[in-house]
Design a protein around this motif. Structure first.
Motif, short mmCIF file in Angstrom:
data_model
loop_
_atom_site.label_atom_id
_atom_site.label_comp_id
_atom_site.label_asym_id
_atom_site.label_seq_id
_atom_site.Cartn_x
_atom_site.Cartn_y
_atom_site.Cartn_z
N GLY A 82 62.60 46.52 57.43
CA GLY A 82 61.88 46.35 57.10
C GLY A 82 61.40 48.03 57.94
N LYS A 83 60.05 48.35 57.36
CA LYS A 83 59.46 49.75 57.85
C LYS A 83 58.24 49.28 58.47
CE LYS A 83 61.93 52.83 55.23
NZ LYS A 83 62.63 53.00 54.39
N PRO A 84 57.43 49.75 59.26
CA PRO A 84 56.37 49.30 59.02
C PRO A 84 55.05 49.70 58.11
CG PRO A 84 57.36 50.36 60.94
CD PRO A 84 58.07 50.33 60.84
N SER A 85 54.65 49.11 58.04
CA SER A 85 53.97 49.89 56.74
C SER A 85 52.37 50.08 57.12
CB SER A 85 53.44 49.62 55.26
OG SER A 85 52.74 50.25 53.92
N ASN A 86 51.35 51.23 56.00
CA ASN A 86 49.55 50.92 57.20
C ASN A 86 48.91 50.22 55.95
OD1 ASN A 86 49.03 53.43 55.13
ND2 ASN A 86 50.09 53.76 56.91
N GLU A 87 47.45 50.16 55.62
CA GLU A 87 46.50 49.87 55.22
C GLU A 87 46.82 50.53 53.56
OE1 GLU A 87 42.30 48.32 55.79
OE2 GLU A 87 43.32 47.55 57.60
N SER A 88 46.35 51.71 53.65
CA SER A 88 45.71 52.86 53.17
C SER A 88 47.44 52.62 51.76
CB SER A 88 45.76 54.36 53.69
OG SER A 88 46.85 54.54 53.64
N GLU A 89 48.61 52.82 52.78
CA GLU A 89 49.31 52.72 51.82
C GLU A 89 49.88 51.42 51.01
OE1 GLU A 89 53.84 55.45 53.94
OE2 GLU A 89 53.85 52.68 54.29
N LEU A 90 49.55 50.71 51.86
CA LEU A 90 50.02 49.35 51.11
C LEU A 90 48.97 48.76 49.61
CD1 LEU A 90 50.03 46.16 53.72
CD2 LEU A 90 51.72 46.95 52.39
N ALA A 91 47.36 49.49 50.30
CA ALA A 91 46.21 50.09 48.90
C ALA A 91 46.85 50.69 47.38
CB ALA A 91 45.19 50.66 49.90
N LYS A 92 47.36 51.60 47.71
CA LYS A 92 48.07 53.11 46.90
C LYS A 92 48.96 52.07 46.10
CE LYS A 92 49.25 57.42 46.88
NZ LYS A 92 50.03 58.70 47.32
N MET A 93 49.42 50.98 46.64
CA MET A 93 50.80 50.82 46.40
C MET A 93 50.48 49.86 45.46
SD MET A 93 54.19 51.11 46.04
CE MET A 93 54.52 51.01 44.35
N LYS A 94 49.20 49.17 45.78
CA LYS A 94 48.95 47.55 45.06
C LYS A 94 47.89 48.58 43.79
CE LYS A 94 44.71 45.23 44.40
NZ LYS A 94 43.98 44.53 45.29
N GLU A 95 47.75 50.18 43.80
CA GLU A 95 47.10 50.84 43.25
C GLU A 95 47.74 51.13 41.53
OE1 GLU A 95 45.01 54.22 43.14
OE2 GLU A 95 43.44 53.13 44.14
N ILE A 96 48.73 51.34 41.53
CA ILE A 96 50.62 52.10 41.32
C ILE A 96 50.71 50.53 40.67
CG2 ILE A 96 52.32 52.88 41.20
CD1 ILE A 96 52.03 54.49 44.03
N ILE A 97 50.78 49.25 41.20
CA ILE A 97 51.68 48.64 40.66
C ILE A 97 51.09 47.46 39.70
CG2 ILE A 97 52.46 46.19 40.89
CD1 ILE A 97 53.62 46.78 43.84
N PHE A 98 48.96 47.87 39.95
CA PHE A 98 48.19 47.26 39.08
C PHE A 98 48.14 47.65 37.63
CE2 PHE A 98 44.96 44.51 41.41
CZ PHE A 98 46.63 43.72 41.61
N GLU A 99 48.81 49.17 37.57
CA GLU A 99 48.39 50.43 36.76
C GLU A 99 49.59 50.32 35.54
OE1 GLU A 99 49.27 55.20 36.01
OE2 GLU A 99 48.43 55.24 37.89
N VAL A 100 50.81 50.83 35.97
CA VAL A 100 52.42 49.88 35.80
C VAL A 100 53.15 48.28 34.91
CG1 VAL A 100 53.17 52.31 36.51
CG2 VAL A 100 53.08 49.83 37.41
N MET A 101 52.08 47.53 35.28
CA MET A 101 52.17 46.27 34.87
C MET A 101 51.36 45.66 33.52
SD MET A 101 52.24 42.46 37.53
CE MET A 101 50.72 42.67 37.97
N PRO A 102 52.54 45.43 32.79
CA PRO A 102 51.97 44.92 31.44
C PRO A 102 50.90 43.99 31.56
CG PRO A 102 54.65 44.62 32.07
CD PRO A 102 53.94 45.10 33.13
N LYS A 103 50.03 44.43 31.06
CA LYS A 103 48.85 43.52 31.35
C LYS A 103 49.11 41.94 29.99
CE LYS A 103 46.67 46.49 33.66
NZ LYS A 103 47.52 47.12 34.05
#
Ligand SMILES: [Zn+2]
Length: 200
Positions: free
Chosen positions: A153-174
């Motif tokens: 694993g490579k260390p991540s950070n809070e802003s990276e995780l938050a951005k990823m969460k946003e992307i996943i929410f955006e593309v996830m079928p509702k």
């Protein structure tokens, strides 16, 4: 079946026409079977159609689970859709509801006869998918067996995780209300559109 060129088709047609009538049909069948044999066929489709012998441990209208003939350990099971799809995301609503129940049953059974289990779905060549057919490997584990799963694993950070969460929410079928049937074709198109957009 590989696509024949227009010229090849014309040649075959001409040749068949030149034969006496009673020989035409058997000859045409013979020629076409040669083309069919050239096509590498999907082993999972062949198993679903009963054209490859299998040891079935589960079967319903949509899914088949068989014992792997080259198991990592005894009980290594392949669970796959009877229809030819490539990815988990291509399951229809009914199949995605049922697959969890089937995995639960198999995991229960295999868990009782092993020291642990891996439930593995490999999608895409990069992830190690060998055939273009969706399949889940349920692998009973024993200490010191031949299977190795490890990653760094490579260390991540809070802003990276938050951005990823946003992307996943955006593309996830509702989720849609139950009364409205989900159009699977549109969902599938949408999946590939988003997948291509997100390609690194
Ligand atoms: Zn297939």
């Amino acid at each position: 079946m590989p696509k024949l060129t227009k010229e090849q088709l014309e040649q075959i047609q001409e040749y068949i026409q030149s034969l006496p009538e009673e020989e035409r049909e058997p000859k045409l069948k013979e020629i076409m079977s040669q083309f069919e044999q050239e096509t590498p066929q999907c082993p999972f489709c062949l198993m679903s159609e009963g054209k490859i012998p299998t040891t079935k441990v589960y079967e319903d209208g949509e899914f088949l689970a068989v014992l792997e003939i080259n198991p990592v350990n005894k009980g290594h099971t392949l669970l796959f859709t009877k229809r030819h799809i490539r990815l988990f995301a291509e399951l229809n609503e009914q199949e995605s509801e049922n697959i969890g129940k089937i995995i639960k049953k198999l995991a229960f059974a295999l868990g009782t006869i092993s020291e642990g289990i891996n439930i593995l779905d490999s999608e895409g060549k990069t992830a190690g998918q060998k055939f273009d057919h969706f399949v889940i490997n349920l692998i009973p584990r024993t200490k010191d067996d031949s299977m190795k799963i490890s990653w760094q694993g490579k260390p991540s950070n809070e802003s990276e995780l938050a951005k990823m969460k946003e992307i996943i929410f955006e593309v996830m079928p509702k989720d849609k209300p139950k009364s409205i049937p989900i159009n699977e074709d549109i969902l599938k198109k949408e999946f590939y559109k988003l997948k291509n957009k997100r390609k690194p």
